[in-house]
Design a protein around this motif. Structure first.
Motif, PDB file in Angstrom:
ATOM      1  N   ARG A   1       1.571   2.288 -12.628  1.00 44.69           N
ATOM      2  CA  ARG A   1       0.602   3.325 -12.990  1.00 44.69           C
ATOM      3  C   ARG A   1       0.862   3.710 -14.434  1.00 44.69           C
ATOM      4  O   ARG A   1       2.004   3.983 -14.814  1.00 44.69           O
ATOM      5  CB  ARG A   1       0.804   4.510 -12.053  1.00 44.69           C
ATOM      6  CG  ARG A   1       0.027   5.746 -12.393  1.00 44.69           C
ATOM      7  CD  ARG A   1       0.449   6.870 -11.442  1.00 44.69           C
ATOM      8  NE  ARG A   1      -0.025   8.138 -11.906  1.00 44.69           N
ATOM      9  CZ  ARG A   1      -0.879   8.894 -11.240  1.00 44.69           C
ATOM     10  NH1 ARG A   1      -1.326   8.507 -10.072  1.00 44.69           N
ATOM     11  NH2 ARG A   1      -1.266  10.045 -11.733  1.00 44.69           N
TER      12      ARG A   1
ATOM     13  N   ARG B   1     -12.604   6.247 -20.077  1.00 43.88           N
ATOM     14  CA  ARG B   1     -12.467   6.618 -18.671  1.00 43.88           C
ATOM     15  C   ARG B   1     -11.153   7.372 -18.484  1.00 43.88           C
ATOM     16  O   ARG B   1     -10.095   6.903 -18.910  1.00 43.88           O
ATOM     17  CB  ARG B   1     -12.462   5.363 -17.793  1.00 43.88           C
ATOM     18  CG  ARG B   1     -12.471   5.697 -16.308  1.00 43.88           C
ATOM     19  CD  ARG B   1     -12.366   4.454 -15.481  1.00 43.88           C
ATOM     20  NE  ARG B   1     -10.993   4.368 -15.010  1.00 43.88           N
ATOM     21  CZ  ARG B   1     -10.524   3.396 -14.272  1.00 43.88           C
ATOM     22  NH1 ARG B   1     -11.288   2.387 -13.946  1.00 43.88           N
ATOM     23  NH2 ARG B   1      -9.284   3.413 -13.860  1.00 43.88           N
TER      24      ARG B   1
ATOM     25  N   GLU C   1       0.827  -1.214   0.000  1.00 45.77           N
ATOM     26  CA  GLU C   1       0.000   0.000   0.000  1.00 45.77           C
ATOM     27  C   GLU C   1       0.859   1.261   0.000  1.00 45.77           C
ATOM     28  O   GLU C   1       0.561   2.223  -0.702  1.00 45.77           O
ATOM     29  CB  GLU C   1      -0.959   0.015   1.197  1.00 45.77           C
ATOM     30  CG  GLU C   1      -2.147  -0.902   1.058  1.00 45.77           C
ATOM     31  CD  GLU C   1      -1.843  -2.340   1.487  1.00 45.77           C
ATOM     32  OE1 GLU C   1      -0.742  -2.592   2.048  1.00 45.77           O
ATOM     33  OE2 GLU C   1      -2.692  -3.210   1.229  1.00 45.77           O
TER      34      GLU C   1
ATOM     35  N   ARG D   1       0.832   4.028  -3.050  1.00 42.72           N
ATOM     36  CA  ARG D   1       0.545   5.456  -2.833  1.00 42.72           C
ATOM     37  C   ARG D   1       1.691   6.328  -3.315  1.00 42.72           C
ATOM     38  O   ARG D   1       1.474   7.409  -3.863  1.00 42.72           O
ATOM     39  CB  ARG D   1       0.279   5.720  -1.351  1.00 42.72           C
ATOM     40  CG  ARG D   1      -1.128   5.428  -0.905  1.00 42.72           C
ATOM     41  CD  ARG D   1      -1.427   5.976   0.477  1.00 42.72           C
ATOM     42  NE  ARG D   1      -0.457   5.574   1.497  1.00 42.72           N
ATOM     43  CZ  ARG D   1      -0.514   4.439   2.195  1.00 42.72           C
ATOM     44  NH1 ARG D   1      -1.488   3.596   1.991  1.00 42.72           N
ATOM     45  NH2 ARG D   1       0.390   4.160   3.098  1.00 42.72           N
TER      46      ARG D   1
ATOM     47  N   GLU E   1      -3.760   4.251  -7.526  1.00 42.48           N
ATOM     48  CA  GLU E   1      -4.971   4.206  -6.695  1.00 42.48           C
ATOM     49  C   GLU E   1      -5.951   3.179  -7.257  1.00 42.48           C
ATOM     50  O   GLU E   1      -5.812   2.715  -8.380  1.00 42.48           O
ATOM     51  CB  GLU E   1      -5.631   5.589  -6.682  1.00 42.48           C
ATOM     52  CG  GLU E   1      -4.705   6.725  -6.270  1.00 42.48           C
ATOM     53  CD  GLU E   1      -4.324   6.684  -4.799  1.00 42.48           C
ATOM     54  OE1 GLU E   1      -5.097   6.147  -3.996  1.00 42.48           O
ATOM     55  OE2 GLU E   1      -3.238   7.195  -4.471  1.00 42.48           O
ATOM     56  N   ASP E   2      -6.966   2.877  -6.493  1.00 43.54           N
ATOM     57  CA  ASP E   2      -8.056   1.990  -6.925  1.00 43.54           C
ATOM     58  C   ASP E   2      -7.560   0.643  -7.435  1.00 43.54           C
ATOM     59  O   ASP E   2      -8.024   0.142  -8.456  1.00 43.54           O
ATOM     60  CB  ASP E   2      -8.907   2.665  -8.022  1.00 43.54           C
ATOM     61  CG  ASP E   2      -9.520   3.966  -7.545  1.00 43.54           C
ATOM     62  OD1 ASP E   2      -9.876   4.045  -6.351  1.00 43.54           O
ATOM     63  OD2 ASP E   2      -9.630   4.892  -8.357  1.00 43.54           O
ATOM     64  N   LEU E   3      -6.626   0.041  -6.728  1.00 43.97           N
ATOM     65  CA  LEU E   3      -6.112  -1.258  -7.138  1.00 43.97           C
ATOM     66  C   LEU E   3      -7.040  -2.400  -6.739  1.00 43.97           C
ATOM     67  O   LEU E   3      -6.909  -3.503  -7.253  1.00 43.97           O
ATOM     68  CB  LEU E   3      -4.728  -1.500  -6.534  1.00 43.97           C
ATOM     69  CG  LEU E   3      -3.605  -0.736  -7.205  1.00 43.97           C
ATOM     70  CD1 LEU E   3      -2.352  -0.767  -6.357  1.00 43.97           C
ATOM     71  CD2 LEU E   3      -3.327  -1.304  -8.576  1.00 43.97           C
ATOM     72  N   GLY E   4      -7.953  -2.161  -5.827  1.00 43.16           N
ATOM     73  CA  GLY E   4      -8.811  -3.243  -5.352  1.00 43.16           C
ATOM     74  C   GLY E   4      -8.009  -4.180  -4.472  1.00 43.16           C
ATOM     75  O   GLY E   4      -7.141  -3.771  -3.721  1.00 43.16           O
TER      76      GLY E   4
ATOM     77  N   SER F   1      -4.151   2.039 -12.826  1.00 41.83           N
ATOM     78  CA  SER F   1      -3.261   1.417 -11.845  1.00 41.83           C
ATOM     79  C   SER F   1      -3.267  -0.092 -12.040  1.00 41.83           C
ATOM     80  O   SER F   1      -4.293  -0.673 -12.397  1.00 41.83           O
ATOM     81  CB  SER F   1      -3.716   1.751 -10.433  1.00 41.83           C
ATOM     82  OG  SER F   1      -3.656   3.141 -10.221  1.00 41.83           O
TER      83      SER F   1
ATOM     84  N   VAL G   1      -9.792  -1.522 -18.667  1.00 42.42           N
ATOM     85  CA  VAL G   1     -10.614  -0.363 -18.292  1.00 42.42           C
ATOM     86  C   VAL G   1     -11.195   0.259 -19.558  1.00 42.42           C
ATOM     87  O   VAL G   1     -10.579   0.203 -20.620  1.00 42.42           O
ATOM     88  CB  VAL G   1      -9.810   0.711 -17.513  1.00 42.42           C
ATOM     89  CG1 VAL G   1      -9.264   0.174 -16.208  1.00 42.42           C
ATOM     90  CG2 VAL G   1      -8.690   1.270 -18.353  1.00 42.42           C
TER      91      VAL G   1
END
Length: 197
Positions: free
Chosen positions: A84, A155, A57, A61, A66-69, A160, A151
């Motif tokens: 990223r 969008r 984590e 960061r 972000e939003d890696l699940g 990520s 994705v």
């Protein structure tokens, strides 16, 4: 004589219809297989960092991933990475156009597992290695791991991603190739771009 002229006209008409149908089919295939935007419209760049399970984590960061699940699947001794991919949202990207991010270990031409979503290589990968000699044939990701992060192309970025590779001596970020693929709604891979590596 009239019968002969009628036959000649009929044959000529049928030939013309066949030619027009062929031209229409070729034009349709060209239109259907044409990407909604070019790779140059995306301006993609990628950052990849190796990490450890205990620092996952924090390292995510640090590079803005972000939003890696959930954390990626893998074995505890895998070499874990987080990444990223920055890109522009291209004009012309529709709801059905999808970006796929792949990660390849260039040293042994193996794809890294980058999630927990699918099993086996996606069908769009089959012909890409023939079109792009720098992209190896699909092999590598373990069962139960995704081969790509997908994705919608419309969008806004960044995208990520995280994954793992079997631990090996000397593996560095420079050994990883990040690839961006645009896939249409029917599974057609329009193009692949080597973003880094």
């Amino acid at each position: 004589m009239r019968a002969l002229r009628s036959r000649v006209r009929l044959v000529s008409l049928l030939s013309l219809v066949a030619v027009l149908a062929s031209v229409a089919w070729v034009a349709y295939r060209h239109w259907r297989d044409r990407p909604p935007f070019s790779v140059s419209a995306v301006h993609a760049t990628a950052t990849v960092r190796f990490t450890e399970w205990s620092r996952f984590e924090q390292d995510a960061r640090a590079i803005g991933a972000e939003d890696l699940g959930a954390r990626p699947a893998g074995r505890p001794d895998d070499r874990l990475f987080v990444g990223r991919l920055e890109h522009r949202t291209p004009t012309g990207a529709g709801d059905q156009d999808v970006f796929h991010v792949l990660v390849v270990d260039k040293r042994n031409e193996r794809f890294a597992g980058v999630g927990n979503l699918t099993q086996g290589p996606p069908s769009y990968l089959a012909g890409l290695s023939q079109r792009y000699p720098w992209l190896p044939a699909p092999r590598g990701a373990e069962d139960g791991q995704a081969w790509s992060v997908a994705v919608p192309a419309n969008r806004p970025g960044p995208i990520s991603f995280a994954g793992g590779l079997p631990a090996s001596q000397g593996l560095t970020e420079a050994d990883l190739m990040v690839v961006l693929v645009l896939v249409g709604q029917d599974g057609t891979a329009y193009w692949a771009a080597r973003v880094s590596g």
